[in-house]
Design an enzyme around this catalytic site. Structure first.
Site, short mmCIF file in Angstrom:
data_model
loop_
_atom_site.label_atom_id
_atom_site.label_comp_id
_atom_site.label_asym_id
_atom_site.label_seq_id
_atom_site.Cartn_x
_atom_site.Cartn_y
_atom_site.Cartn_z
N SER A 6 21.59 5.95 -33.95
CA SER A 6 22.31 6.92 -34.78
C SER A 6 23.07 6.21 -35.89
O SER A 6 23.95 5.38 -35.62
CB SER A 6 23.29 7.72 -33.92
OG SER A 6 24.14 8.46 -34.77
N HIS A 31 18.29 8.57 -36.11
CA HIS A 31 19.02 9.81 -35.84
C HIS A 31 20.13 9.95 -36.87
O HIS A 31 20.91 9.02 -37.10
CB HIS A 31 19.59 9.74 -34.42
CG HIS A 31 20.23 11.01 -33.95
ND1 HIS A 31 19.50 12.08 -33.49
CD2 HIS A 31 21.53 11.37 -33.87
CE1 HIS A 31 20.33 13.05 -33.13
NE2 HIS A 31 21.58 12.65 -33.35
N ASP A 33 23.35 12.17 -37.91
CA ASP A 33 24.33 13.15 -37.43
C ASP A 33 25.06 13.78 -38.60
O ASP A 33 25.82 13.10 -39.30
CB ASP A 33 25.34 12.46 -36.51
CG ASP A 33 24.76 12.21 -35.14
OD1 ASP A 33 24.26 13.17 -34.53
OD2 ASP A 33 24.79 11.06 -34.69
N MET A 35 27.82 16.35 -39.82
CA MET A 35 29.02 17.07 -39.34
C MET A 35 29.73 17.71 -40.53
O MET A 35 29.93 17.06 -41.55
CB MET A 35 29.95 16.08 -38.66
CG MET A 35 29.30 15.33 -37.53
SD MET A 35 30.43 14.14 -36.82
CE MET A 35 29.42 13.49 -35.49
N HIS A 64 20.32 15.93 -37.05
CA HIS A 64 21.06 16.75 -36.08
C HIS A 64 22.20 17.45 -36.83
O HIS A 64 23.18 16.82 -37.20
CB HIS A 64 21.58 15.80 -34.99
CG HIS A 64 22.46 16.45 -33.97
ND1 HIS A 64 23.26 15.73 -33.11
CD2 HIS A 64 22.68 17.76 -33.67
CE1 HIS A 64 23.92 16.55 -32.32
NE2 HIS A 64 23.60 17.79 -32.65
N MET A 66 25.29 19.46 -36.93
CA MET A 66 26.46 20.00 -36.20
C MET A 66 27.27 20.76 -37.24
O MET A 66 28.30 20.29 -37.73
CB MET A 66 27.26 18.84 -35.60
CG MET A 66 26.58 18.21 -34.40
SD MET A 66 27.20 16.56 -34.04
CE MET A 66 26.15 15.60 -35.12
N MET A 135 23.26 17.53 -25.32
CA MET A 135 24.40 16.69 -25.71
C MET A 135 25.08 16.17 -24.45
O MET A 135 25.40 16.94 -23.54
CB MET A 135 25.42 17.49 -26.54
CG MET A 135 24.98 17.82 -27.95
SD MET A 135 24.53 16.39 -28.96
CE MET A 135 26.04 15.43 -28.97
N ASP A 173 22.01 12.55 -26.22
CA ASP A 173 22.79 12.05 -27.36
C ASP A 173 24.27 11.99 -26.99
O ASP A 173 24.87 13.03 -26.70
CB ASP A 173 22.56 13.02 -28.53
CG ASP A 173 23.25 12.62 -29.82
OD1 ASP A 173 23.85 11.54 -29.87
OD2 ASP A 173 23.18 13.42 -30.77
C1 DX5 Z 1 28.02 12.78 -31.37
C2 DX5 Z 1 26.76 12.42 -32.14
C3 DX5 Z 1 26.01 11.27 -31.58
C4 DX5 Z 1 26.72 9.98 -31.69
C5 DX5 Z 1 26.31 9.11 -30.54
O1 DX5 Z 1 28.71 13.74 -32.07
O2 DX5 Z 1 25.89 13.53 -32.15
O3 DX5 Z 1 24.74 11.13 -32.15
O4 DX5 Z 1 26.44 9.33 -32.89
O5 DX5 Z 1 27.08 7.99 -30.61
P1 DX5 Z 1 27.42 7.09 -29.37
O6 DX5 Z 1 26.14 6.50 -28.92
O7 DX5 Z 1 28.37 6.09 -29.97
O8 DX5 Z 1 28.06 7.96 -28.35
ZN ZN Z 2 23.44 13.49 -32.76
#
Ligand code: DX5
Ligand code: ZN
Length: 227
Positions: A6, A31, A33, A35, A64, A66, A135, A173
């Site tokens: 990620s 990946h 993320d 947000m 992904h 969010m 998750m 994840d």
């Molecule tokens: C959490 C994210 C994850 C995160 C995982 O909100 O969706 O993808 O980057 O990171 P680690 O492996 O550090 O928990």
């Molecule tokens: Zn993620």
């Protein structure tokens, strides 16, 4: 098996180099993320970053979202070079139209579920998706502790896939390290996202190799063969 570092846990002063490091690591997917500061209490990056890094690698981009209003973001991320786009089941009545929107843009579809949400909520969508993202932390931040109570959801997702002869991937994840990745593999996960353990490693290639080896050693299908 898919190993997906990620980018959230990479060095933000040098995104380009970090993408190239992932590219050379032997990992399968990258990946991403996304947000929005509303669905989760943090903000990461947007489609322009994805567009900027797209020419640096041929890796599969696993986006992904969010985000509370993914309907306004799916097309920009699709055009920026996403290969798969995942939305959250917590968006309830929006989910069906979001799935169709992603499909209409020719992208693979993922559906994510947060730790407190009942797994039964994803059931109506299982025959429409390419990936189910369970998750294993509450989304928003990297580096959190793995939530063990999510393991039965992975087992349930795997049982449904078998019973209904479906082929969606089961992705996990959050909080994955060399110990928790083994627990997820035993529960039936096949796609592993890791930020801190992988990007935090000095040698990303060695970390990916180690994670892959542990997943293989804990693959329930292979365990059956050994009996
Ligand atoms: C959490 C994210 C994850 C995160 C995982 O909100 O969706 O993808 O980057 O990171 P680690 O492996 O550090 O928990
Ligand atoms: Zn993620």
């Amino acid at each position: 098996m898919i190993i997906a570092p990620s980018l959230l846990a990479s060095d933000y002063t040098r995104f380009g180099r970090e993408v190239e490091r992932a590219d050379r690591s032997g990992a399968d997917w990258l990946h991403l993320d996304i947000m929005d500061g509303h669905f989760v209490p943090n903000i990461s990056f947007g489609p322009e970053l994805v567009r900027a890094i797209r020419p640096l690698t041929k890796m599969f981009f696993d986006v992904h979202l969010m985000c509370s209003r993914p309907q306004i973001l799916i097309e920009p991320f699709a055009k920026a070079g996403a290969n798969e786009i995942t939305v959250h089941v917590e968006l309830h009545q929006q989910v069906t139209s979001l799935i169709w929107k992603i499909k209409s843009l020719g992208k693979k579809v993922g559906l994510a579920i947060n730790p407190p949400t009942a797994i039964s909520l994803v059931q109506p969508y299982l025959d429409q998706i390419d990936l189910l993202l369970v998750m294993t932390v509450n989304p928003g931040f990297g580096g959190q502790e793995f939530i063990h109570e999510t393991l039965p959801k992975i087992q349930q997702a795997e049982a449904w896939r078998r019973e209904r002869k479906l082929s969606y991937r089961i992705e996990v994840d959050g909080g994955l390290n060399y110990q928790t990745v083994a627990e997820c593999a035993r529960a039936g996960a096949d796609t592993f996202v890791s930020g801190t353990t992988l990007f935090g490693a000095h040698n990303l290639k060695a970390a990916v190799k180690k994670m892959r080896k542990i997943v293989n050693a804990n693959d329930p299908a292979l365990a059956d063969l050994k009996v």
